[in-house]
Design a protein around this motif. Structure first.
Motif, PDB file in Angstrom:
ATOM      1  N   ALA A 118       4.828   9.482 -16.508  1.00  0.00           N
ATOM      2  CA  ALA A 118       5.419  10.122 -17.686  1.00  0.00           C
ATOM      3  C   ALA A 118       6.355   9.171 -18.425  1.00  0.00           C
ATOM      4  O   ALA A 118       6.527   9.288 -19.644  1.00  0.00           O
ATOM      5  CB  ALA A 118       6.179  11.384 -17.269  1.00  0.00           C
ATOM      6  N   ARG A 119       6.929   8.209 -17.706  1.00  0.00           N
ATOM      7  CA  ARG A 119       7.801   7.208 -18.347  1.00  0.00           C
ATOM      8  C   ARG A 119       7.001   6.074 -18.977  1.00  0.00           C
ATOM      9  O   ARG A 119       7.578   5.210 -19.618  1.00  0.00           O
ATOM     10  CB  ARG A 119       8.773   6.627 -17.322  1.00  0.00           C
ATOM     11  N   GLY A 120       5.674   6.067 -18.749  1.00  0.00           N
ATOM     12  CA  GLY A 120       4.852   5.019 -19.345  1.00  0.00           C
ATOM     13  C   GLY A 120       4.340   3.990 -18.365  1.00  0.00           C
ATOM     14  O   GLY A 120       3.611   3.079 -18.753  1.00  0.00           O
ATOM     15  N   ASP A 121       4.704   4.111 -17.079  1.00  0.00           N
ATOM     16  CA  ASP A 121       4.236   3.161 -16.075  1.00  0.00           C
ATOM     17  C   ASP A 121       2.904   3.660 -15.525  1.00  0.00           C
ATOM     18  O   ASP A 121       2.851   4.387 -14.525  1.00  0.00           O
ATOM     19  CB  ASP A 121       5.274   3.031 -14.953  1.00  0.00           C
ATOM     20  N   LEU A 122       1.800   3.274 -16.161  1.00  0.00           N
ATOM     21  CA  LEU A 122       0.484   3.755 -15.757  1.00  0.00           C
ATOM     22  C   LEU A 122      -0.041   3.063 -14.508  1.00  0.00           C
ATOM     23  O   LEU A 122      -1.130   3.399 -14.032  1.00  0.00           O
ATOM     24  CB  LEU A 122      -0.514   3.573 -16.902  1.00  0.00           C
ATOM     25  N   SER A 123       0.705   2.117 -13.969  1.00  0.00           N
ATOM     26  CA  SER A 123       0.290   1.485 -12.712  1.00  0.00           C
ATOM     27  C   SER A 123       0.791   2.251 -11.497  1.00  0.00           C
ATOM     28  O   SER A 123       0.469   1.881 -10.362  1.00  0.00           O
ATOM     29  CB  SER A 123       0.809   0.046 -12.651  1.00  0.00           C
ATOM     30  N   ALA A 124       1.564   3.309 -11.700  1.00  0.00           N
ATOM     31  CA  ALA A 124       2.108   4.085 -10.591  1.00  0.00           C
ATOM     32  C   ALA A 124       0.986   4.798  -9.852  1.00  0.00           C
ATOM     33  O   ALA A 124       0.055   5.315 -10.466  1.00  0.00           O
ATOM     34  CB  ALA A 124       3.140   5.094 -11.100  1.00  0.00           C
ATOM     35  N   ARG A 125       1.079   4.826  -8.538  1.00  0.00           N
ATOM     36  CA  ARG A 125       0.103   5.522  -7.711  1.00  0.00           C
ATOM     37  C   ARG A 125       0.822   6.281  -6.602  1.00  0.00           C
ATOM     38  O   ARG A 125       1.891   5.860  -6.143  1.00  0.00           O
ATOM     39  CB  ARG A 125      -0.886   4.529  -7.070  1.00  0.00           C
ATOM     40  N   ALA A 126       0.230   7.379  -6.183  1.00  0.00           N
ATOM     41  CA  ALA A 126       0.750   8.127  -5.044  1.00  0.00           C
ATOM     42  C   ALA A 126       0.375   7.393  -3.765  1.00  0.00           C
ATOM     43  O   ALA A 126      -0.745   6.889  -3.630  1.00  0.00           O
ATOM     44  CB  ALA A 126       0.199   9.542  -5.036  1.00  0.00           C
ATOM     45  N   THR A 127       1.316   7.318  -2.826  1.00  0.00           N
ATOM     46  CA  THR A 127       1.092   6.597  -1.582  1.00  0.00           C
ATOM     47  C   THR A 127       0.525   7.544  -0.536  1.00  0.00           C
ATOM     48  O   THR A 127       1.189   8.518  -0.165  1.00  0.00           O
ATOM     49  CB  THR A 127       2.398   5.986  -1.065  1.00  0.00           C
ATOM     50  N   PRO A 128      -0.683   7.312  -0.054  1.00  0.00           N
ATOM     51  CA  PRO A 128      -1.236   8.188   0.991  1.00  0.00           C
ATOM     52  C   PRO A 128      -0.420   8.067   2.271  1.00  0.00           C
ATOM     53  O   PRO A 128      -0.007   6.972   2.671  1.00  0.00           O
ATOM     54  CB  PRO A 128      -2.658   7.667   1.180  1.00  0.00           C
ATOM     55  N   GLN A 129      -0.179   9.184   2.913  1.00  0.00           N
ATOM     56  CA  GLN A 129       0.536   9.200   4.175  1.00  0.00           C
ATOM     57  C   GLN A 129      -0.436   9.017   5.333  1.00  0.00           C
ATOM     58  O   GLN A 129      -1.648   9.242   5.198  1.00  0.00           O
ATOM     59  CB  GLN A 129       1.302  10.520   4.333  1.00  0.00           C
ATOM     60  N   GLU A 130       0.104   8.601   6.471  1.00  0.00           N
ATOM     61  CA  GLU A 130      -0.764   8.394   7.625  1.00  0.00           C
ATOM     62  C   GLU A 130      -1.379   9.703   8.105  1.00  0.00           C
ATOM     63  O   GLU A 130      -2.533   9.740   8.521  1.00  0.00           O
ATOM     64  CB  GLU A 130       0.037   7.733   8.753  1.00  0.00           C
ATOM     65  N   ALA A 131      -0.588  10.774   8.077  1.00  0.00           N
ATOM     66  CA  ALA A 131      -1.075  12.071   8.551  1.00  0.00           C
ATOM     67  C   ALA A 131      -1.050  13.059   7.388  1.00  0.00           C
ATOM     68  O   ALA A 131       0.019  13.407   6.882  1.00  0.00           O
ATOM     69  CB  ALA A 131      -0.208  12.581   9.698  1.00  0.00           C
ATOM     70  N   MET A 132      -2.238  13.464   6.943  1.00  0.00           N
ATOM     71  CA  MET A 132      -2.344  14.432   5.856  1.00  0.00           C
ATOM     72  C   MET A 132      -3.505  15.372   6.153  1.00  0.00           C
ATOM     73  O   MET A 132      -4.468  15.006   6.826  1.00  0.00           O
ATOM     74  CB  MET A 132      -2.584  13.734   4.513  1.00  0.00           C
ATOM     75  N   PHE A 133      -3.394  16.582   5.633  1.00  0.00           N
ATOM     76  CA  PHE A 133      -4.534  17.486   5.670  1.00  0.00           C
ATOM     77  C   PHE A 133      -5.589  16.992   4.691  1.00  0.00           C
ATOM     78  O   PHE A 133      -5.295  16.260   3.746  1.00  0.00           O
ATOM     79  CB  PHE A 133      -4.104  18.914   5.320  1.00  0.00           C
ATOM     80  N   ASP A 134      -6.831  17.402   4.908  1.00  0.00           N
ATOM     81  CA  ASP A 134      -7.922  16.955   4.039  1.00  0.00           C
ATOM     82  C   ASP A 134      -7.685  17.371   2.592  1.00  0.00           C
ATOM     83  O   ASP A 134      -7.957  16.613   1.658  1.00  0.00           O
ATOM     84  CB  ASP A 134      -9.247  17.522   4.541  1.00  0.00           C
ATOM     85  N   GLU A 135      -7.187  18.605   2.383  1.00  0.00           N
ATOM     86  CA  GLU A 135      -6.930  19.077   1.026  1.00  0.00           C
ATOM     87  C   GLU A 135      -5.847  18.238   0.344  1.00  0.00           C
ATOM     88  O   GLU A 135      -5.954  17.904  -0.837  1.00  0.00           O
ATOM     89  CB  GLU A 135      -6.513  20.546   1.051  1.00  0.00           C
TER      90      GLU A 135
END
Length: 380
Positions: A118-135
């Motif tokens: 939203a600030r304009g940084d289109l290189s931002a990505r969410a960091t996957p966690q080691e333990a997550m549910f499939d959804e």
């Protein structure tokens, strides 16, 4: 003025900080609520057991005088109840931490990346966690795919702006220089080449028209006046106009039109596509033979152009239809066009429900094909 700009810069950072604090508070609230619910449930269970003992004592008084203590929990049983109550609360807290790590932390990563975008940084990505549910993992993956698409779209838009500015700069510079020369008296109006100025205006008009056709076709809004046309007739119409220019470039046209091939198409758009391919051959193909073929195959009308140019680099068969694409300058010509010619060809073909292909010729040269639905196939 400076205060407001500092306030605008600090506001997104403050929002992100608030988001992180709210996420951490959500972790604590999840643990607190799960512990409270578990504790209340165990307390209700113990209270219910004591109520049961009281009811048994009230309903069955004949055993009151025999063994009163047998109806009530013994001290060791009370200790077991308290131990189970504590273990239940601890388990609830552990479960809350487990769910927080698998659900809330990935959501926090998605929210933080969304704030940066939203600030304009289109290189931002969410960091996957080691333990997550499939959804949750699918949510993170889909968010990152969306962010990558936005980043590519923003980069493509920037490249478009630079390419369009580059294509428009040359004719505008020539026009301005000639007109300024007339204003300053450097050129006399009777000696200035108005034909050259008109040619530059035509170049600008062609760029604008190609951009318009390409954009409308990409959005599915290109208007077509469909009718049954013969590809040979359309080729003859276009060749009659550009034959002198092809001759000057040392290109001889060889026709192999075969039988009549009729397609359901907009004749003006098809002529525009044919002209774009011929112009591409005139600018980039080496002097030699340009073979034009028409034939029908699998209820499709085929239009093929084979030139004697330098050919196509390996793997560039799809890139040639990208706007403003150049093959490392090998097909670049000093009098190059708008850079949209082949992109417009593909856009027109797709608008008709057809396709456009390119491949390297043997032993040299390039082959361009336009495939359009036959009129008979559409009438069935």
């Amino acid at each position: 003025m400076n205060f407001r700009s500092r306030e605008r810069r600090s506001r997104p950072i403050a929002i992100e900080g608030v988001f992180r604090k709210s996420a951490s508070r959500l972790d604590r609230r999840l643990g607190t609520w799960m512990a409270a619910i578990t504790g209340i449930a165990l307390a209700v269970m113990i209270a219910g057991m004591f109520l049961f003992y009281s009811l048994v004592e009230y309903i069955d008084p004949m055993f009151w005088w025999k063994d009163w203590n047998s109806y009530w929990p013994q001290p060791i049983e009370c200790m077991a109840f308290v131990t189970l109550w504590i273990l239940g609360i601890g388990g609830a807290i552990a479960a809350a931490a487990y769910f927080a790590r698998r659900i809330i932390r990935p959501l926090e990563s998605v929210g933080s990346a969304a704030q940066r975008i939203a600030r304009g940084d289109l290189s931002a990505r969410a960091t996957p966690q080691e333990a997550m549910f499939d959804e949750t993992r699918r949510l993170v993956d889909n968010f990152n795919a969306m962010a990558s698409h936005l980043n590519r779209a923003e980069t493509a838009m920037g490249d478009w702006n630079l390419a369009i500015a580059h294509e428009l700069r040359a004719p505008l510079t020539i026009l301005r220089g000639r007109l300024q020369g007339i204003v300053d008296g450097v050129f006399a109006t009777e000696t200035i080449s108005f034909r050259g100025l008109v040619a530059q205006v035509d170049t600008l008009n062609r760029i604008v028209e190609d951009l318009n056709v390409f954009t409308l076709a990409r959005r599915g809004r290109l208007e077509l006046r469909l009718e049954t046309i013969d590809l040979a007739d359309e080729i003859a119409t276009v060749i009659s106009v550009v034959a002198p220019e092809l001759k000057k470039a040392g290109i001889d046209v060889l026709f192999d039109l075969g039988c009549s091939v009729q397609v359901l198409a907009d004749s003006a758009r098809i002529r525009q596509a044919i002209l774009a391919i011929l112009e591409n051959a005139r600018k980039y193909a080496a002097p030699g033979l340009l073979r034009i073929e028409t034939f029908a195959m699998h209820e499709k009308g085929m239009l093929r152009f084979c030139d004697d140019g330098p050919g196509l680099p390996p793997g560039s068969e799809h890139l040639v239809f990208e706007p403003f694409w150049r093959a490392d300058g090998r097909r670049l010509h000093p009098n190059g066009g708008s850079g949209l010619g082949l992109a417009v060809v593909q856009a027109i073909a797709h608008a008709h429900g057809g396709t456009a292909h390119a491949r390297a010729g043997e032993p040299r040269g390039a082959i361009f094909e336009i495939c359009l639905p036959c009129a008979e196939a559409n009438s069935v």
